[in-house]
Design an enzyme around this catalytic site. Structure first.
Site, PDB file in Angstrom:
ATOM      1  N   LYS A  23      -0.891   1.844  -5.887  1.00  0.00           N
ATOM      2  CA  LYS A  23      -2.460   1.774  -6.240  1.00  0.00           C
ATOM      3  C   LYS A  23      -3.019   3.261  -6.418  1.00  0.00           C
ATOM      4  CE  LYS A  23      -3.199  -0.309  -2.403  1.00  0.00           C
ATOM      5  NZ  LYS A  23      -2.073  -0.425  -1.498  1.00  0.00           N
ATOM      6  N   ARG A  40      -9.308  -5.562   1.804  1.00  0.00           N
ATOM      7  CA  ARG A  40      -7.905  -5.931   2.422  1.00  0.00           C
ATOM      8  C   ARG A  40      -8.235  -7.207   3.150  1.00  0.00           C
ATOM      9  NH1 ARG A  40      -5.698  -0.186   2.586  1.00  0.00           N
ATOM     10  NH2 ARG A  40      -3.510  -0.475   3.189  1.00  0.00           N
ATOM     11  N   ARG A  94       3.273  10.795   6.170  1.00  0.00           N
ATOM     12  CA  ARG A  94       2.252  10.250   6.661  1.00  0.00           C
ATOM     13  C   ARG A  94       2.722   9.518   8.245  1.00  0.00           C
ATOM     14  NH1 ARG A  94      -1.014   6.386   2.795  1.00  0.00           N
ATOM     15  NH2 ARG A  94      -0.844   4.927   4.544  1.00  0.00           N
ATOM     16  N   ARG A 147       2.835  -3.003   8.368  1.00  0.00           N
ATOM     17  CA  ARG A 147       2.115  -3.030   7.220  1.00  0.00           C
ATOM     18  C   ARG A 147       2.151  -4.047   6.416  1.00  0.00           C
ATOM     19  NH1 ARG A 147       2.890   2.917   5.665  1.00  0.00           N
ATOM     20  NH2 ARG A 147       1.390   2.603   4.181  1.00  0.00           N
TER      21      ARG A 147
END
Ligand code: AMP
Length: 227
Positions: free
Chosen positions: A19, A103, A174, A185
């Site tokens: 994305k 989300r 990250r 996640r």
């Protein structure tokens, strides 16, 4: 359908679905404003703000930051002040792409509060990628600390390890791109974000893109959807 300069889009997809990469690219070519809540939160963490300190624990654990914090942050960034999302400021001024927001259903509902009529969403794009592919994409992902360009140790390596080809900046991994956080996640995506597919599907703005293909091919398909 709206011309791309007036498009009001949501990019939906699991972590690692592409994305962010595609939103940057579409925004560059079209003048749309790209708003990534993940990027905004990482800026807050970097600056050591109260929000950043609170958000970091959730992010590192792979959990979602509580809805109200996110909704307030998005409102503030679009210049809405106390007004509801979309009533004034950035979102009302031009076309945009929301990447990583909403989300959850409460976030989608908050977005809807003022996005009716002329401000309604024009496109919701769902990026579909099998989970086993996502894992490899995330563990190998590296981001430039300076310009934010996204690389991958195998699929999109820089010519010099650890250095951005675009600007010479230092690459970083990250903190939530480690195995434990990635597992969480993906689970959070399944349970909290996938209900949005039905939410947007029901109103006919949803398009699914097979994002398990090369970034160039995915980009070309996106352009056809966003005409
Ligand atoms: P991303 O860069 O989009 O993968 O987001 C990184 C992390 O930021 C997520 O795992 C969440 O902890 C947090 N985050 C980003 N966007 C949201 C959102 N809309 N709602 C809740 N948490 C978010």
């Amino acid at each position: 359908m709206a011309s791309s300069s007036q498009a009001r889009c949501v990019f939906l997809g699991a972590p690692g679905a592409g994305k962010g990469t595609q939103a940057k690219r579409v925004a560059q070519g079209s003048g749309l404003t790209h708003l990534s809540t993940g990027d905004l939160l990482r800026e807050e963490v970097k600056s050591g703000s109260e929000l950043g300190v609170e958000a970091k624990g959730y992010m590192d654990a792979g959990k979602l930051v509580p809805d109200q914090l996110i909704i307030d942050m998005v409102k503030a960034r679009i210049g809405g002040g106390d007004s509801a999302i979309g009533e004034s400021g950035l979102l009302a001024a031009s076309g945009w792409i929301l990447d990583g927001f909403p989300r959850t259903l409460p976030q989608a509902e908050a977005l809807d509060v003022n996005l009716s009529g002329d401000n309604a969403l024009t496109h919701v794009i769902s990026f579909a990628v099998p989970e086993e592919v996502l894992m490899g994409r995330l563990t190998g992902r590296r981001t430039c600390l300076n310009c934010g360009a996204i690389w991958h140790v195998e699929h999109k390596p820089t010519s010099k390890e650890g250095v951005c080809d675009q600007c010479g900046g230092e690459l970083t991994q990250r903190s939530d791109d480690c195995n434990e956080a990635i597992g969480k996640r993906l689970e959070v995506y399944r349970s909290q974000t996938t209900p949005l597919l039905a939410y947007y599907g029901d109103r006919g703005v949803l398009k699914e893109v097979d994002a398990n293909r090369s970034p160039d091919v995915v980009f070309q398909e996106l352009l056809t959807h966003m005409q």
